[in-house]
Design a protein around this motif. Structure first.
Motif, PDB file in Angstrom:
ATOM      1  N   GLN A  90      47.012  63.005 -45.813  1.00  0.00           N
ATOM      2  CA  GLN A  90      46.493  64.358 -45.952  1.00  0.00           C
ATOM      3  C   GLN A  90      45.354  64.316 -46.965  1.00  0.00           C
ATOM      4  N   TYR A  91      44.211  64.827 -46.592  1.00  0.00           N
ATOM      5  CA  TYR A  91      43.020  64.607 -47.403  1.00  0.00           C
ATOM      6  C   TYR A  91      42.096  65.810 -47.352  1.00  0.00           C
ATOM      7  N   ASN A  92      41.624  66.219 -48.542  1.00  0.00           N
ATOM      8  CA  ASN A  92      40.578  67.239 -48.615  1.00  0.00           C
ATOM      9  C   ASN A  92      39.251  66.544 -48.881  1.00  0.00           C
ATOM     10  N   PRO A  93      38.358  66.478 -47.887  1.00  0.00           N
ATOM     11  CA  PRO A  93      37.102  65.743 -48.094  1.00  0.00           C
ATOM     12  C   PRO A  93      36.139  66.451 -49.032  1.00  0.00           C
ATOM     13  N   ASP A  94      36.470  67.695 -49.404  1.00  0.00           N
ATOM     14  CA  ASP A  94      35.493  68.483 -50.162  1.00  0.00           C
ATOM     15  C   ASP A  94      35.797  68.649 -51.636  1.00  0.00           C
ATOM     16  N   SER A  95      37.024  68.389 -52.052  1.00  0.00           N
ATOM     17  CA  SER A  95      37.355  68.706 -53.436  1.00  0.00           C
ATOM     18  C   SER A  95      38.612  67.959 -53.880  1.00  0.00           C
ATOM     19  N   ALA A  96      38.855  68.016 -55.180  1.00  0.00           N
ATOM     20  CA  ALA A  96      40.039  67.337 -55.737  1.00  0.00           C
ATOM     21  C   ALA A  96      41.257  68.252 -55.797  1.00  0.00           C
ATOM     22  N   VAL A  97      41.214  69.376 -55.082  1.00  0.00           N
ATOM     23  CA  VAL A  97      42.399  70.236 -54.976  1.00  0.00           C
ATOM     24  C   VAL A  97      42.783  70.367 -53.499  1.00  0.00           C
ATOM     25  N   TRP A  98      44.007  70.780 -53.246  1.00  0.00           N
ATOM     26  CA  TRP A  98      44.493  70.891 -51.875  1.00  0.00           C
ATOM     27  C   TRP A  98      43.666  71.905 -51.085  1.00  0.00           C
ATOM     28  N   GLY A  99      43.405  71.624 -49.828  1.00  0.00           N
ATOM     29  CA  GLY A  99      42.696  72.563 -48.960  1.00  0.00           C
ATOM     30  C   GLY A  99      41.925  71.818 -47.891  1.00  0.00           C
ATOM     31  N   ASN A 100      41.536  72.512 -46.842  1.00  0.00           N
ATOM     32  CA  ASN A 100      40.702  71.950 -45.774  1.00  0.00           C
ATOM     33  C   ASN A 100      41.263  70.612 -45.301  1.00  0.00           C
ATOM     34  N   ILE A 101      42.557  70.600 -44.977  1.00  0.00           N
ATOM     35  CA  ILE A 101      43.244  69.319 -44.826  1.00  0.00           C
ATOM     36  C   ILE A 101      42.873  68.605 -43.520  1.00  0.00           C
ATOM     37  N   THR A 102      42.434  67.365 -43.708  1.00  0.00           N
ATOM     38  CA  THR A 102      42.070  66.460 -42.614  1.00  0.00           C
ATOM     39  C   THR A 102      42.979  65.227 -42.703  1.00  0.00           C
ATOM     40  N   TRP A 103      42.768  64.278 -41.810  1.00  0.00           N
ATOM     41  CA  TRP A 103      43.462  62.988 -41.926  1.00  0.00           C
ATOM     42  C   TRP A 103      42.486  61.923 -42.409  1.00  0.00           C
ATOM     43  N   GLY A 104      42.688  61.480 -43.654  1.00  0.00           N
ATOM     44  CA  GLY A 104      42.004  60.284 -44.113  1.00  0.00           C
ATOM     45  C   GLY A 104      42.638  59.077 -43.443  1.00  0.00           C
ATOM     46  N   HIS A 105      41.947  57.952 -43.489  1.00  0.00           N
ATOM     47  CA  HIS A 105      42.431  56.775 -42.758  1.00  0.00           C
ATOM     48  C   HIS A 105      42.011  55.498 -43.492  1.00  0.00           C
ATOM     49  N   ALA A 106      42.927  54.577 -43.622  1.00  0.00           N
ATOM     50  CA  ALA A 106      42.610  53.279 -44.229  1.00  0.00           C
ATOM     51  C   ALA A 106      43.437  52.213 -43.534  1.00  0.00           C
ATOM     52  N   VAL A 107      42.935  50.980 -43.556  1.00  0.00           N
ATOM     53  CA  VAL A 107      43.659  49.862 -42.937  1.00  0.00           C
ATOM     54  C   VAL A 107      43.762  48.699 -43.910  1.00  0.00           C
ATOM     55  N   SER A 108      44.784  47.905 -43.677  1.00  0.00           N
ATOM     56  CA  SER A 108      45.042  46.781 -44.570  1.00  0.00           C
ATOM     57  C   SER A 108      45.677  45.650 -43.768  1.00  0.00           C
ATOM     58  N   ARG A 109      45.437  44.426 -44.217  1.00  0.00           N
ATOM     59  CA  ARG A 109      46.124  43.281 -43.611  1.00  0.00           C
ATOM     60  C   ARG A 109      47.473  43.045 -44.275  1.00  0.00           C
ATOM     61  N   ASP A 110      47.641  43.587 -45.505  1.00  0.00           N
ATOM     62  CA  ASP A 110      48.814  43.184 -46.284  1.00  0.00           C
ATOM     63  C   ASP A 110      49.463  44.317 -47.076  1.00  0.00           C
ATOM     64  N   LEU A 111      49.089  45.544 -46.792  1.00  0.00           N
ATOM     65  CA  LEU A 111      49.647  46.722 -47.482  1.00  0.00           C
ATOM     66  C   LEU A 111      49.193  46.844 -48.940  1.00  0.00           C
ATOM     67  N   ILE A 112      48.298  45.995 -49.386  1.00  0.00           N
ATOM     68  CA  ILE A 112      47.852  46.030 -50.782  1.00  0.00           C
ATOM     69  C   ILE A 112      46.336  46.219 -50.882  1.00  0.00           C
ATOM     70  N   HIS A 113      45.580  45.432 -50.119  1.00  0.00           N
ATOM     71  CA  HIS A 113      44.122  45.555 -50.119  1.00  0.00           C
ATOM     72  C   HIS A 113      43.736  46.438 -48.927  1.00  0.00           C
ATOM     73  N   TRP A 114      42.873  47.404 -49.161  1.00  0.00           N
ATOM     74  CA  TRP A 114      42.613  48.410 -48.126  1.00  0.00           C
ATOM     75  C   TRP A 114      41.129  48.589 -47.856  1.00  0.00           C
ATOM     76  N   LEU A 115      40.843  48.948 -46.630  1.00  0.00           N
ATOM     77  CA  LEU A 115      39.494  49.363 -46.250  1.00  0.00           C
ATOM     78  C   LEU A 115      39.545  50.842 -45.893  1.00  0.00           C
ATOM     79  N   TYR A 116      38.684  51.622 -46.521  1.00  0.00           N
ATOM     80  CA  TYR A 116      38.599  53.037 -46.167  1.00  0.00           C
ATOM     81  C   TYR A 116      37.835  53.164 -44.857  1.00  0.00           C
ATOM     82  N   LEU A 117      38.387  53.926 -43.951  1.00  0.00           N
ATOM     83  CA  LEU A 117      37.723  54.173 -42.669  1.00  0.00           C
ATOM     84  C   LEU A 117      37.267  55.632 -42.619  1.00  0.00           C
TER      85      LEU A 117
END
Ligand code: DQQ
Length: 644
Positions: free
Chosen positions: A143-170
């Protein structure tokens, strides 16, 4: 890189630019300690009086807020803007506007950003969504608000990882785009079908703020990164039943397959007119059309709205995780988890699923969902598991929100982290609880380590552990309490409760004792992770595991609490704890993960080179021996944008 000014207050930026990671070494220590050689050798006992002085209420910036549910509509509004819209988000209650703002400096705020926990580059995040393993990648949506550091305008952020530790933001996976999710693409879960397709079912908040369930699927199933998602033309695929509140119907689970019906079942959380928490179940063959099953999966009186229900099998015969569709049978129990909107805690219970009836029954009615065990006794909510076929394990994600003020989140430009994913197994030694343990992969971040052994802590003593840096750590410690003192302690605190006790400063015959992390040299700031032994109401000795944030920061615009619960300790077992320290998050696991506590803390002095670790024993009646302590420095994870 510019070294931020340590002391000058910062100003609210016009835009919420991401905080920069700062190399600790470039920042001067805010409270230089004595020479290391001296620290290493000195194991000093201080009097009970001086220990109490160090942890006196003078430093209590925060209040010991209660866990009770908000009572009035006005109070609910004050606690959480999102609640008024039918969801929870940040709930820091009375600190939101009322308390004077602490003069945070850039350096303090920059330090708070974690180094090996997942968090977005900037802005607000809450629940983990749709975790899964697909074509070589672990996927995490959130759950992600692309516009601010408070809750609202909720979208789906997305990230992937090979090992659950290092991540790529998509790129964002889904944004509000149709009437059925115009007010937010809320929480949902992934189901991997046997033919390789993915059904993502999520809650949409409609233009009228009605909660409906929607279906989405990858635009290109051959893309292992699953960059593009299509929403079904049949959306919404489920509308709230007539007897359910229009804003009380959300967060579909991963579906489980029922071979006798050649159909899937999916659970959705809600509450009924009597404020009982409930899990509804739907049957579907194609994820487009659904039939409501008349019987509830389960309900518990007066537990209120169940958010983010999770339902999965665990093996009682081995540590291997089970696919979500594993049906009931010998060696299988089912876990039901609900996130209680009323108090923002994740409760689970272990029980038996009756596949024919479609109902679930807890092993122990007294420990039912919402009234018994919690995954975590700290700042932890809206969790979700998935089955990892690669390592044959069940992995748990959980959201740890901030406990500072929204104003400060806006200054930081970000809010919330995901806890380190945890492997979940059944505890076959107690037969009553789960074990949660950080996934093995996190150990790859371990760098140099230091070991200490057989340190005896007299009553009322503190001992420094000389380690080079103390803001990114993995700590494993084992304690033993003097056996004769145990026998002597007849009066040891019947009915101890971490949250209503005096925290690490509240002295009893057999506790508290443990570690102080993120402490500064003179202990004006410290986060205490400790055990406390007391007699249960049955006369037997019980062990409690607690985490005290009351002195975690000199700042006053924070929520600071003492968290914790009892932890089973079986005959012959030592007291063991593992603590992951990563800047503003401290995750602790007692007795192999029987009881877990997550804290968010925001020190002002115990940061960068000013952070230290100590052992302490504040018991009045028993020396304690730290049998072994191993502390690893932790590397930072590689968490960066994906460059196509
Ligand atoms: N967060 C989502 C809801 C869920 C809540 C909205 C739990 O779907 O019930 O952001 O934190």
């Amino acid at each position: 890189m510019d070294v931020p000014d340590l002391k000058s207050p910062i100003f609210i930026p016009d835009s919420y630019s991401p905080s920069q990671q700062v190399d600790d070494s470039s920042i001067p220590t805010s409270s230089p300690g004595p020479p290391r050689r001296y620290l290493m050798l000195v194991l000093f006992a201080v009097s009970a009086v001086s220990l109490l002085g160090l942890v006196s209420p003078f430093y209590h910036g925060g209040e010991l807020a209660s866990d009770r549910a908000p009572a009035t509509p006005l109070e609910r509004w004050t606690l959480s803007r999102g609640t008024a819209e039918g969801v929870s988000e940040k709930s820091n209650g009375r600190i939101l506007g009322a308390t004077p703002v602490y003069p945070w400096t850039n350096a303090m705020l920059v330090w708070q950003r974690t180094a090996y926990h997942f968090q977005p580059q900037k802005n607000w995040m809450n629940d983990p969504d749709g975790p899964m393993y697909y074509k070589g990648w672990y996927h995490l949506f959130y759950q992600y608000n692309p516009d601010s550091a408070v809750w609202g305008n909720i979208t789906w952020g997305h990230a992937v990882s090979r090992d659950l530790i290092h991540w790529l933001y998509l790129p964002l996976a889904m944004v509000p785009s149709h009437w059925y999710d115009a007010n937010g693409v809320w929480t949902g879960s992934a189901t991997l079908l046997p033919d390789g397709r993915i059904a993502m079912v999520y809650t949409g908040s409609t233009t009228e703020s009605v909660q409906v369930q929607n279906l989405a699927f990858p635009a290109d199933p051959d893309d292992p990164l699953l960059l593009k998602w299509n929403k079904s033309e049949s959306n919404p695929v489920i509308r709230p039943p007539s007897w359910i509140g229009l804003t009380d119907f959300r967060d579909p689970t991963t579906a489980w397959y029922v071979p006798t019906e050649s159909a899937w079942r999916i659970a959705i959380g809600s509450k009924d007119a009597d404020h009982n928490g409930i899990a509804l179940v739907y049957r579907t063959k194609n994820f487009v059309t659904y039939e409501l099953i008349p019987r509830l999966l389960h309900s518990v009186n007066r537990t209120g709205m169940w958010e983010c229900v999770d339902f999965y099998p665990v093996s009682t015969a081995s540590k291997v995780g089970l696919d979500t569709s594993t049906g009931p049978g010998p060696g299988v129990k089912h876990v039901l988890k609900a996130s209680l909107d009323d108090n923002k805690h994740d409760y689970y219970a272990i029980g038996t699923y009756d596949g024919e009836e479609g109902t679930w029954t807890p092993d122990d009615q007294e420990m039912d969902v919402g009234i018994g065990l919690r995954y975590d006794y700290g700042k932890y909510y809206a969790s979700k598991t998935f089955y990892d076929p690669v390592k044959e394990r069940r992995v748990l994600w959980g959201w740890s929100g901030e406990t500072d003020s929204e104003k400060t989140d806006l200054l930081k430009g970000w809010a919330s982290v995901q806890t380190i994913p945890r492997t979940v197994t059944y505890d076959d030694k107690t037969g009553r609880n789960l074990l949660q343990w950080p996934v093995d992969e996190v150990e790859r971040l371990r760098q140099s380590s230091q070991e200490f052994s057989n340190i005896t802590l007299g009553v009322g003593s503190v001992a420094p552990l000389d380690i080079s840096k103390a803001t990114q750590l993995d700590i494993e410690a084992k304690f033993e309490i003097d056996a004769s003192a145990l026998e002597r302690a007849i009066e040891a605190d019947v009915g101890y409760n971490c949250s209503t006790s005096g925290g690490a400063a509240g002295r009893g015959a057999l506790g508290p004792f443990g570690l102080l992390v993120l402490a500064d040299q003179d202990l004006s700031e410290q986060t205490a992770v400790y055990f406390y032994l007391g007699r249960g109401t049955d006369g037997g000795l019980g062990t409690f595991f607690c985490q005290d944030e009351l002195r975690s920061s000199l700042a006053n615009d924070l929520v600071k609490r003492v968290y914790g619960s009892s932890v089973p300790v079986l005959d012959g077992e030592s007291l063991t704890v593992r603590i992951l320290v990563d800047h503003s998050i401290v995750e602790s696991f007692a007795q192999g993960g029987r009881t877990c506590i997550t804290s968010r803390v925001y020190p002002t002095e115990a940061i960068y080179g000013g952070a230290r670790v100590f052992l302490f024993n504040n018991a009045t009646g028993a020396p304690v021996t730290a049998k072994s302590i191993k502390i690893w420095q932790m590397n930072s994870a590689f968490i960066h944008p994906y460059a196509a």
